[in-house]
Design a protein around this motif. Structure first.
Motif, PDB file in Angstrom:
ATOM      1  N   PHE A 286      -3.719   4.771  22.759  1.00 14.19           N
ATOM      2  CA  PHE A 286      -4.156   6.138  22.431  1.00 14.19           C
ATOM      3  C   PHE A 286      -5.660   6.254  22.574  1.00 14.19           C
TER       4      PHE A 286
ATOM      5  N   GLN B  60      -0.301   8.949  -0.368  1.00 17.65           N
ATOM      6  CA  GLN B  60       0.228  10.245  -0.786  1.00 17.65           C
ATOM      7  C   GLN B  60       0.447  11.147   0.424  1.00 17.65           C
ATOM      8  N   LEU B  61      -0.504  11.090   1.347  1.00 18.82           N
ATOM      9  CA  LEU B  61      -0.432  11.949   2.518  1.00 18.82           C
ATOM     10  C   LEU B  61       0.782  11.617   3.383  1.00 18.82           C
TER      11      LEU B  61
ATOM     12  N   TRP C  40      -2.756   3.974  11.603  1.00 14.97           N
ATOM     13  CA  TRP C  40      -4.179   3.617  11.744  1.00 14.97           C
ATOM     14  C   TRP C  40      -5.066   4.673  11.093  1.00 14.97           C
ATOM     15  N   GLU C  41      -4.816   5.940  11.452  1.00 18.11           N
ATOM     16  CA  GLU C  41      -5.726   7.004  11.028  1.00 18.11           C
ATOM     17  C   GLU C  41      -5.608   7.325   9.550  1.00 18.11           C
ATOM     18  N   ARG C  42      -4.388   7.284   9.026  1.00 19.91           N
ATOM     19  CA  ARG C  42      -4.196   7.727   7.657  1.00 19.91           C
ATOM     20  C   ARG C  42      -4.269   6.603   6.652  1.00 19.91           C
ATOM     21  N   MET C  43      -3.788   5.412   7.026  1.00 26.18           N
ATOM     22  CA  MET C  43      -3.833   4.299   6.087  1.00 26.18           C
ATOM     23  C   MET C  43      -5.036   3.400   6.321  1.00 26.18           C
ATOM     24  N   LYS C  44      -5.704   3.571   7.462  1.00 25.74           N
ATOM     25  CA  LYS C  44      -6.889   2.762   7.793  1.00 25.74           C
ATOM     26  C   LYS C  44      -6.551   1.281   7.907  1.00 25.74           C
ATOM     27  N   VAL C  45      -5.334   0.982   8.318  1.00 27.44           N
ATOM     28  CA  VAL C  45      -4.979  -0.421   8.569  1.00 27.44           C
ATOM     29  C   VAL C  45      -4.505  -0.576  10.015  1.00 27.44           C
ATOM     30  N   LEU C  46      -4.841  -1.710  10.596  1.00 29.40           N
ATOM     31  CA  LEU C  46      -4.410  -2.013  11.949  1.00 29.40           C
ATOM     32  C   LEU C  46      -3.016  -2.613  11.920  1.00 29.40           C
TER      33      LEU C  46
ATOM     34  N   GLY D 144      -0.444  -7.387  12.647  1.00 29.56           N
ATOM     35  CA  GLY D 144      -1.602  -6.601  13.052  1.00 29.56           C
ATOM     36  C   GLY D 144      -2.368  -7.194  14.214  1.00 29.56           C
ATOM     37  N   ASN D 145      -1.684  -8.002  15.021  1.00 25.27           N
ATOM     38  CA  ASN D 145      -2.375  -8.637  16.139  1.00 25.27           C
ATOM     39  C   ASN D 145      -2.271  -7.772  17.389  1.00 25.27           C
TER      40      ASN D 145
ATOM     41  N   GLN E  60      -0.567   5.306  15.690  1.00 25.47           N
ATOM     42  CA  GLN E  60      -1.836   6.024  15.504  1.00 25.47           C
ATOM     43  C   GLN E  60      -1.914   6.663  14.114  1.00 25.47           C
TER      44      GLN E  60
ATOM     45  N   PHE F 175      -1.820  -8.260   6.931  1.00 22.82           N
ATOM     46  CA  PHE F 175      -2.880  -8.975   6.214  1.00 22.82           C
ATOM     47  C   PHE F 175      -2.509 -10.445   5.962  1.00 22.82           C
TER      48      PHE F 175
ATOM     49  N   LEU G  20       0.829  -1.208   0.000  1.00 26.12           N
ATOM     50  CA  LEU G  20       0.000   0.000   0.000  1.00 26.12           C
ATOM     51  C   LEU G  20       0.863   1.259   0.000  1.00 26.12           C
TER      52      LEU G  20
END
Lengths: 311, 311
Positions: free
Chosen positions: B311, B26-27, B265-271, B302-303, B262, B43, B23
């Motif tokens: 947070f 850009q941000l 999580w917030e920007r890529m939306k993956v744990l 991602g466990n 964090q 994954f 993945l």
């Protein structure tokens, strides 16, 4: 509109959006008893499918209209979508938000250079503020769900999903203002042989379920649901499409939404917002109905405050 | 070993693992000032790269050895990886775990039909319990990080990443027991022109950093880090590879790990689990060094207990 309208829409917005991945999970397939295909719009730019409709709506304006800017009232994902789409296209975006909107939502809009216009937290105040911007600036109003260009833009998520998985028996999406499900229903109608479209809705905000039954647009009294994207009601542009092309609407409880959201996080390792968990919750609630079927689910967005979770 | 060893390993385990996606954001590229390519081993099956090494280690056993089962001591991802890999291959897995291991870890192992053997929470007790299983059952011992087959299995994550992105200037991975970074270093050595490998390590458990400096394997006294996968030390099989092929090790603070986790999580939306945030934290701490480079990062797992976040 016809099939060509949607193909043109897809070509128009393609350079400005992500073609999001479709994820699968053997473990969730076993749990649900069907073959699941999750279209990850939580990975879309600004984190939600709303980017598609907002981009198409702005691209559909004339050069003269674009120069005068766009305005919407929203405190949710559409506010960020309009801000980012406008920024990418060099258009000024005015976003009417209630003054008590969460700071994180305001920050999101400002990140994408949207200009926030604060108002009181009533629908009347929002509409009045938006109208004022239309009159003073000549800005074009964009509706989060009840506007043809927005609906057609939303269709492109299901179009991509059906390109990758042409044999889907059904696509499930959350139903809030009706813009995503109307777009999805058009995509399934024009680009599949026999793929049904089903909506998932919180019982706490089941206006669409009741509208579907009564044949006229119903509203919510309370809408006390964690699925904050689904508290709004249908509109006169999307409801006729929904009536014609949507198979049914399945309602789910709040604890089912929260448990399903946690399940998606833990098993798929992707962040989804509560609204996105609603359609999969509907599948888990009705396993017999979906048994062994090929089931597409649009994970509509991933904008959630990770410091304030319901589990 | 040579290049062929790794190619054979990749072919051997391919049917049993996921080829995980890479993945981009850009941000995050803008924030870091370089081009980031995140290899999403969160994954992977059972949620971590450990599935690769465990699968290869079991597939490398003889038929006779497989019939007698495998044993490991771990309370982390390797316990689940061995359990799942063994289950898929019809091999019995004995997992030695401290009796005070979290219930969620025990449940994970049981989900994949691993047999848990409880012991006291000391390294001596763990090794004694594992030895007992070896003697009584004839089971083969699998080490989480210090075993050639495990290291070569781990190499395949970077091999896939380099197939997709052959022009990487550097790959960063977290360094705990040393199994992932050794595997990654071999992959970069054999399958890239000039791709460096850099380790990210918590200052609170900087044994590898100190080992790299002193030339001998150092251990941690405290290891009070949230990155629970990185508390262990290097071993005699992986340290020579690390000394030869790893460019450097960058240390990060606990708050940098948490903030970066964090951010992902917030920007890529993956744990991702805390350990996985360490290499990206190292990039953000040393932006000048990576400026405009093509930077691969392995999101190792991602466990994470979503009901207990920092947070």
């Amino acid at each position: 509109m016809n099939k060509q309208t949607l193909i043109q829409t897809q070509n128009r917005i393609k350079p400005f959006i992500h073609q999001t991945p479709v994820l699968t999970s053997q473990l969730l397939n076993e749990k649900a008893g069907c073959n699941l295909f999750f279209k990850c719009e939580n990975f879309q730019k600004m984190g939600a499918f709303k980017m598609r409709g907002a981009t198409n709506a702005i691209l559909s304006l004339s050069e003269d209209e674009r120069q005068k800017g766009v305005v919407t009232h929203s405190s949710g994902n559409f506010a960020q979508a309009v801000s980012l789409a406008a920024q990418k296209l060099g258009v000024k975006a005015y976003i009417v938000m209630p003054e008590n909107a969460p700071q994180v939502k305001k920050d999101g809009v400002r990140t994408y250079e949207g200009e926030i216009i604060e108002c009181e937290s009533t629908l009347q105040a929002r509409e009045a503020a938006a109208n004022k911007v239309r009159e003073e600036k000549g800005a074009s109003f964009l509706h989060p769900s009840n506007q043809d260009e927005v609906i057609y833009g939303n269709s492109t998520a299901a179009m991509e999903l059906l390109e990758e998985q042409p044999n889907l028996d059904v696509i499930l999406v959350p139903i809030g203002g009706g813009g995503l499900i109307a777009g999805t229903a058009l995509a399934a109608y024009y680009f599949s042989i026999n793929c049904k479209v089903i909506g998932g809705e919180p019982i706490e905000a089941d206006d669409a379920y009741r509208s579907f039954a009564s044949g006229k647009i119903e509203t919510n009294k309370g809408a006390n649901t964690i699925a904050d994207g689904l508290r709004t009601h249908l509109g006169n542009r999307n409801f006729p499409i929904i009536k014609k092309h949507v198979d049914k609407i399945i309602r789910v409880e709040e604890d089912e939404i929260i448990n399903t959201m946690q399940l998606i996080w833990e098993r798929m390792k992707v962040l989804v917002e509560p609204s996105s968990a609603v359609p999969f919750a509907a599948v888990l609630k009705n396993k017999e109905e979906f048994k062994n079927k090929n089931v597409g689910i649009i994970l509509s967005g991933g904008n959630v405050d990770v410091t304030n979770l319901p589990f």
